[in-house]
Design a protein around this motif. Sequence first.
Motif, PDB file in Angstrom:
ATOM      1  N   SER A  25       0.822  -1.208   0.000  1.00 42.42           N
ATOM      2  CA  SER A  25       0.000   0.000   0.000  1.00 42.42           C
ATOM      3  C   SER A  25       0.859   1.262   0.000  1.00 42.42           C
ATOM      4  O   SER A  25       0.611   2.203  -0.763  1.00 42.42           O
ATOM      5  N   ILE A  26       1.883   1.277   0.849  1.00 43.32           N
ATOM      6  CA  ILE A  26       2.769   2.444   0.909  1.00 43.32           C
ATOM      7  C   ILE A  26       3.508   2.615  -0.412  1.00 43.32           C
ATOM      8  O   ILE A  26       3.588   3.724  -0.958  1.00 43.32           O
ATOM      9  N   PHE A  27       4.055   1.517  -0.948  1.00 43.35           N
ATOM     10  CA  PHE A  27       4.834   1.600  -2.192  1.00 43.35           C
ATOM     11  C   PHE A  27       3.976   2.104  -3.340  1.00 43.35           C
ATOM     12  O   PHE A  27       4.379   3.014  -4.082  1.00 43.35           O
ATOM     13  N   ASN A  28       2.797   1.507  -3.529  1.00 42.69           N
ATOM     14  CA  ASN A  28       1.950   1.904  -4.647  1.00 42.69           C
ATOM     15  C   ASN A  28       1.517   3.360  -4.544  1.00 42.69           C
ATOM     16  O   ASN A  28       1.431   4.070  -5.551  1.00 42.69           O
ATOM     17  N   GLU A  29       1.251   3.821  -3.323  1.00 38.28           N
ATOM     18  CA  GLU A  29       0.895   5.228  -3.152  1.00 38.28           C
ATOM     19  C   GLU A  29       2.101   6.132  -3.383  1.00 38.28           C
ATOM     20  O   GLU A  29       2.014   7.150  -4.080  1.00 38.28           O
ATOM     21  N   ALA A  30       3.239   5.756  -2.826  1.00 40.25           N
ATOM     22  CA  ALA A  30       4.436   6.604  -2.908  1.00 40.25           C
ATOM     23  C   ALA A  30       4.903   6.803  -4.343  1.00 40.25           C
ATOM     24  O   ALA A  30       5.380   7.876  -4.714  1.00 40.25           O
ATOM     25  N   TRP A  31       4.785   5.764  -5.150  1.00 33.47           N
ATOM     26  CA  TRP A  31       5.323   5.799  -6.512  1.00 33.47           C
ATOM     27  C   TRP A  31       4.267   6.133  -7.568  1.00 33.47           C
ATOM     28  O   TRP A  31       4.580   6.206  -8.760  1.00 33.47           O
ATOM     29  N   SER A  32       3.025   6.348  -7.161  1.00 33.88           N
ATOM     30  CA  SER A  32       1.917   6.421  -8.118  1.00 33.88           C
ATOM     31  C   SER A  32       2.033   7.560  -9.125  1.00 33.88           C
ATOM     32  O   SER A  32       1.478   7.475 -10.226  1.00 33.88           O
ATOM     33  N   ASP A  33       2.724   8.635  -8.780  1.00 35.17           N
ATOM     34  CA  ASP A  33       2.870   9.759  -9.712  1.00 35.17           C
ATOM     35  C   ASP A  33       4.169   9.705 -10.510  1.00 35.17           C
ATOM     36  O   ASP A  33       4.436  10.599 -11.316  1.00 35.17           O
ATOM     37  N   ASN A  34       4.978   8.676 -10.277  1.00 37.95           N
ATOM     38  CA  ASN A  34       6.263   8.583 -10.969  1.00 37.95           C
ATOM     39  C   ASN A  34       6.099   8.104 -12.406  1.00 37.95           C
ATOM     40  O   ASN A  34       5.147   7.388 -12.738  1.00 37.95           O
ATOM     41  N   TRP A  35       7.049   8.479 -13.218  1.00 41.84           N
ATOM     42  CA  TRP A  35       7.061   8.057 -14.612  1.00 41.84           C
ATOM     43  C   TRP A  35       7.007   6.532 -14.719  1.00 41.84           C
ATOM     44  O   TRP A  35       7.704   5.820 -14.004  1.00 41.84           O
ATOM     45  N   GLY A  36       6.132   6.045 -15.608  1.00 46.64           N
ATOM     46  CA  GLY A  36       6.075   4.625 -15.906  1.00 46.64           C
ATOM     47  C   GLY A  36       5.453   3.745 -14.843  1.00 46.64           C
ATOM     48  O   GLY A  36       5.425   2.525 -14.986  1.00 46.64           O
TER      49      GLY A  36
END
Length: 385
Positions: free
Chosen positions: A224-235
């Motif tokens: 949950s933390i990873f998917n939220e943290a990276w959700s705006d990153n490229w790709g």
Amino acid sequence: MNISPGALSKQAIKILPVSGFRDIGKFIDVPWQIYANDPMWVPPLRLERRLHFSRFNPYFKHAHWQGWIAYHNGQPVGRISAQIDTLHQQRYGAGTGHFGMLESINDSTVFSALMQTAETWLVERGVSHISGPFNFSINQECGVLVQGFDTPSVFMMPYSAKWYAELLEQYGYIPCKDLLAYWLETDFEPPSAMRAIERKYQSQIQIRTLRRDRFNEEIEIMRSIFNEAWSDNWGFVPFTKEEFAELGDSLRWLVPDEYVRIAEMDGEPVAFIVILPNLNEILPTLNGRLFPFGWLQLIRKLKANTITTARVPLMGVRKRFHNTLPGIALAFKVIDALRKIVHAKGVQHVELSWILEDNLSMRSILERIGAREYKRYRIYEKILA
């Protein structure tokens, strides 16, 4: 295998599709031919590669692929895959597809034949934009190594021959995004500014280890933390529950509980970090084989703490803390807490990878604690007719 660029004729090259158990084995073995004389290449475990290409890989619940092997005089001289990921298409459009598993001798004819084969397969399935290499997705090994050929890659990071980037660009591919690997000494002295930020939020942040008696729950917290943290990153493509659970199964036997740190702020899990022992220190002696005695060497060295390098493959801070002082404090505290543990166990250097080149906030944090960029991987793209 050393062949001068462009020396082979197109007629002398056969590109055959991968189909069935025996072909998968041949596909897995191609890198042993390409890197036979390269001391920086680390052979993967064949068993792990078998599982990666098998129906048990949860990636294939939302994606499909095809692989090919290039032959010259009956000998493998290259390989490639093409894949379509429905989760990626949902976020970035139905016309997107990828290539991966790219290996080739230094010959432009072989290289172009492989690329053309993958492109044709994708175009026939409605793909108009290709990018890669991804092995198979952005959540796995990805990119062509373009800087940092003087040291072996660490565990679960790719390695590639020096000529791949040039040949991709000759074939019409353009650089899309660079991914960076940072190298950090575990005995670094944190800067005073970092310590000041840490003290400011010390009463609100608690750092704990993985709770193995609640393992599945902990894995879901980290996903949950990873998917939220990276959700705006490229790709970005989210980890599915099954994919992260598979990753968690690997952590069960590779990673001690103390090698996972979860940060809570006012009782809520909001950040985490995972460190992996760098098994690439051991794998060259195994040459891809766990049996009959390779697994004993692996377990013995893991238990003896003789591995002196490690990698941080997973880290995340919840989105609302990005570009804030509490976010800096969270990132620093999980890194520093883990750094102390692994340093005490004999780990001298840690790779943090990968970091997007334009992720300036994370790069700033890493550079302020003494980490240095030492490898660079590149994603390429092309518009297909």
